[in-house]
Design an enzyme around this catalytic site. Structure first.
Site, PDB file in Angstrom:
ATOM      1  N   ILE A 159      -6.861  15.734  -6.260  1.00  0.00           N
ATOM      2  CA  ILE A 159      -6.202  15.376  -4.996  1.00  0.00           C
ATOM      3  C   ILE A 159      -5.219  16.474  -4.576  1.00  0.00           C
ATOM      4  O   ILE A 159      -5.222  16.923  -3.424  1.00  0.00           O
ATOM      5  CB  ILE A 159      -5.492  14.008  -5.132  1.00  0.00           C
ATOM      6  CG1 ILE A 159      -6.533  12.908  -5.366  1.00  0.00           C
ATOM      7  CG2 ILE A 159      -4.660  13.705  -3.875  1.00  0.00           C
ATOM      8  CD1 ILE A 159      -5.958  11.567  -5.784  1.00  0.00           C
ATOM      9  N   SER A 237       0.889   8.730  -5.295  1.00  0.00           N
ATOM     10  CA  SER A 237       0.294   8.774  -6.634  1.00  0.00           C
ATOM     11  C   SER A 237       0.511   7.460  -7.388  1.00  0.00           C
ATOM     12  O   SER A 237      -0.390   6.625  -7.438  1.00  0.00           O
ATOM     13  CB  SER A 237       0.843   9.971  -7.394  1.00  0.00           C
ATOM     14  OG  SER A 237      -0.046  10.325  -8.406  1.00  0.00           O
ATOM     15  N   ARG A 238       1.685   7.270  -7.951  1.00  0.00           N
ATOM     16  CA  ARG A 238       2.033   5.991  -8.579  1.00  0.00           C
ATOM     17  C   ARG A 238       3.524   5.763  -8.339  1.00  0.00           C
ATOM     18  O   ARG A 238       4.329   6.695  -8.421  1.00  0.00           O
ATOM     19  CB  ARG A 238       1.745   5.989 -10.086  1.00  0.00           C
ATOM     20  CG  ARG A 238       0.280   5.835 -10.450  1.00  0.00           C
ATOM     21  CD  ARG A 238      -0.277   4.449 -10.098  1.00  0.00           C
ATOM     22  NE  ARG A 238      -1.682   4.300 -10.472  1.00  0.00           N
ATOM     23  CZ  ARG A 238      -2.714   4.533  -9.658  1.00  0.00           C
ATOM     24  NH1 ARG A 238      -2.501   4.933  -8.410  1.00  0.00           N
ATOM     25  NH2 ARG A 238      -3.952   4.359 -10.078  1.00  0.00           N
ATOM     26  N   GLU A 267       4.988  -2.719  -6.989  1.00  0.00           N
ATOM     27  CA  GLU A 267       4.033  -3.138  -5.956  1.00  0.00           C
ATOM     28  C   GLU A 267       3.137  -4.293  -6.382  1.00  0.00           C
ATOM     29  O   GLU A 267       2.558  -4.991  -5.540  1.00  0.00           O
ATOM     30  CB  GLU A 267       3.162  -1.952  -5.521  1.00  0.00           C
ATOM     31  CG  GLU A 267       2.184  -1.469  -6.599  1.00  0.00           C
ATOM     32  CD  GLU A 267       1.305  -0.320  -6.123  1.00  0.00           C
ATOM     33  OE1 GLU A 267       1.839   0.649  -5.569  1.00  0.00           O
ATOM     34  OE2 GLU A 267       0.076  -0.394  -6.324  1.00  0.00           O
ATOM     35  N   HIS A 299      -0.646   0.930  -0.673  1.00  0.00           N
ATOM     36  CA  HIS A 299      -1.674   1.457  -1.580  1.00  0.00           C
ATOM     37  C   HIS A 299      -3.044   1.495  -0.889  1.00  0.00           C
ATOM     38  O   HIS A 299      -4.016   0.925  -1.389  1.00  0.00           O
ATOM     39  CB  HIS A 299      -1.732   0.633  -2.872  1.00  0.00           C
ATOM     40  CG  HIS A 299      -2.188   1.457  -4.050  1.00  0.00           C
ATOM     41  ND1 HIS A 299      -1.577   1.419  -5.282  1.00  0.00           N
ATOM     42  CD2 HIS A 299      -3.187   2.360  -4.179  1.00  0.00           C
ATOM     43  CE1 HIS A 299      -2.195   2.241  -6.114  1.00  0.00           C
ATOM     44  NE2 HIS A 299      -3.172   2.819  -5.463  1.00  0.00           N
ATOM     45  N   ALA A 301      -4.275   4.594   0.340  1.00  0.00           N
ATOM     46  CA  ALA A 301      -4.729   5.988   0.465  1.00  0.00           C
ATOM     47  C   ALA A 301      -6.207   6.133   0.085  1.00  0.00           C
ATOM     48  O   ALA A 301      -6.922   6.953   0.642  1.00  0.00           O
ATOM     49  CB  ALA A 301      -3.859   6.903  -0.387  1.00  0.00           C
ATOM     50  N   PHE A 302      -6.655   5.316  -0.857  1.00  0.00           N
ATOM     51  CA  PHE A 302      -8.059   5.417  -1.316  1.00  0.00           C
ATOM     52  C   PHE A 302      -9.032   4.766  -0.337  1.00  0.00           C
ATOM     53  O   PHE A 302     -10.244   4.913  -0.474  1.00  0.00           O
ATOM     54  CB  PHE A 302      -8.211   4.706  -2.677  1.00  0.00           C
ATOM     55  CG  PHE A 302      -8.168   3.198  -2.551  1.00  0.00           C
ATOM     56  CD1 PHE A 302      -6.980   2.526  -2.405  1.00  0.00           C
ATOM     57  CD2 PHE A 302      -9.342   2.457  -2.545  1.00  0.00           C
ATOM     58  CE1 PHE A 302      -6.939   1.148  -2.249  1.00  0.00           C
ATOM     59  CE2 PHE A 302      -9.320   1.082  -2.387  1.00  0.00           C
ATOM     60  CZ  PHE A 302      -8.108   0.423  -2.240  1.00  0.00           C
TER      61      PHE A 302
END
Ligand code: NAD
Length: 336
Positions: A159, A237-238, A267, A299, A301-302
């Site tokens: 990424i 990312s996290r 989250e 969350h 982004a994917f």
């Protein structure tokens, strides 16, 4: 060994059902879609299943893994790239194979990081609201050019490498930090420096490293003090890469100029659910949403068509490989 398996699929959403049902019927696996999250209360539902399919906020700690192993599960098929929510030592102890989807669309996540950056630096979120209210004034919407700015990319794997390419295309000076430098990023114009130098010189910092004990709260009060005043910080990312209270303090002081988050440390109690009829109990998260210069996405982004197709195909390919060979080339194991 047979080529098909019975899979207990946790945390199912309508889009999972759509993409996995299509790919699953081709692969021949029998999938039971469960809406609940995986935790110690719901682990017994996996009895009679050989594989469990789990996502980023499912609990895969030692207790849950022991329950799954006792129920006869042999494979944990993660439908995500990160595996920080799995106790890999416990998995090895219980002879559970853990597989993941190492790359489904790095472009999806990289492009979302850039979407957050561009929305923030041109105040697109605020302009959108103003126009809907009939407010066409520009005061307060002043942005900055990305061209010529210094952007720091922390973690230049799949990424991060895409992010480097995009930022270089904008005409940014790109700095990178990664314990394992990526030659492709250097060819695309990135200069590797140590983390302190990256933090001290960057106008924009984007995080793309995994969550590990070493990267937990990588961006804490000390790291923030090393950053430029009015820095833009992006985290897709996290959540736990960032010490959120320290970041909130820096936002209040104006030290951090803009914050774009797709992930949040706590989250698990919020994201992927419609809580619009409830009072949010997490005061730290609630404070984050009050800043005009902060954008939070849940969350996502994917979440592109291409990524979901690849996630379904690779996850079920992992299950097929395990069913046929008893091992998995996308397996993850505890470091020895
Ligand atoms: P990757 O494994 O290809 O790259 C990670 C890079 O981070 C590697 O080059 C590694 O050397 C580097 N790294 C490790 N420790 C580091 C440290 N201490 N400092 C700096 N760099 C370090 O992974 P990827 O596919 O690029 O994904 C990166 C992360 O993005 C994943 O771990 C996951 O947490 C996150 N992710 C988020 C979403 C989302 O929807 N928001 C989707 C996919 C992945």
């Amino acid at each position: 060994m047979r080529g098909v398996m019975k899979i207990a699929f946790y945390s199912t959403k309508p889009y999972d059902r759509r993409f996995f049902a299509e790919a699953g019927s081709e692969a021949g696996h029998e999938i039971e879609f469960l809406e609940c999250r995986l935790d110690s209360y719901t682990a017994p539902l996996a009895a009679k299943f050989e594989a469990v399919c789990a996502f980023v906020n499912d609990t895969l700690d030692a207790q849950v893994l022991e329950q799954l192993a006792a129920a006869g599960v042999r494979l944990i098929a993660l439908r995500c790239a990160g595996f920080n929510n799995v106790d890999l030592e416990a998995a090895a102890r219980w002879r559970l194979t853990v597989a993941r989807v190492p790359a489904y669309s790095p472009h999806a996540v990289a492009e979302h990081a850039i979407a957050l950056l561009l929305a923030l630096n041109r105040n697109v979120h605020r302009a959108h609201n103003r126009i809907r209210e009939g407010n066409f004034s520009l005061d307060g919407l002043l942005g900055f050019d990305l061209y010529g700015r210094t952007a720091g990319v922390v973690g230049t794997g799949k990424i991060g490498a895409c992010v480097v390419r995009i930022l270089a295309g904008f005409g940014c000076r790109v700095l990178a930090f990664d314990p394992y430098p990526n030659h492709e990023c250097e060819q695309n114009g990135a200069t590797y420096v140590d983390l302190d130098e990256l933090l001290a010189e960057s106008d924009v910092v984007s995080l793309h490293c995994p969550l590990t004990p070493q990267t937990h709260h990588l961006i804490d009060a000390r790291a923030i003090e090393r950053m430029k005043d009015y820095v833009t910080l992006i985290n897709t990312s996290r959540g736990a890469l960032i010490d959120t209270p320290a970041v909130i303090d820096a936002l209040k002081r104006g030290k951090i100029g803009y914050l774009g988050l797709d992930v949040y440390e706590e989250e698990g109690d919020l994201f992927f659910e419609d809580l619009s009829n409830q009072v949010i109990q997490d005061d730290v998260f609630a404070r984050l949403t009050t800043f005009p210069n902060v954008i939070v996405t849940g969350h996502q982004a994917f979440f592109t068509r291409e990524a979901l197709e690849n996630i379904a195909l690779t996850t079920l390919g992992n299950v097929t490989e395990f069913a046929q060979l008893g091992t998995c080339s996308n397996g993850v194991a505890a470091a020895r």
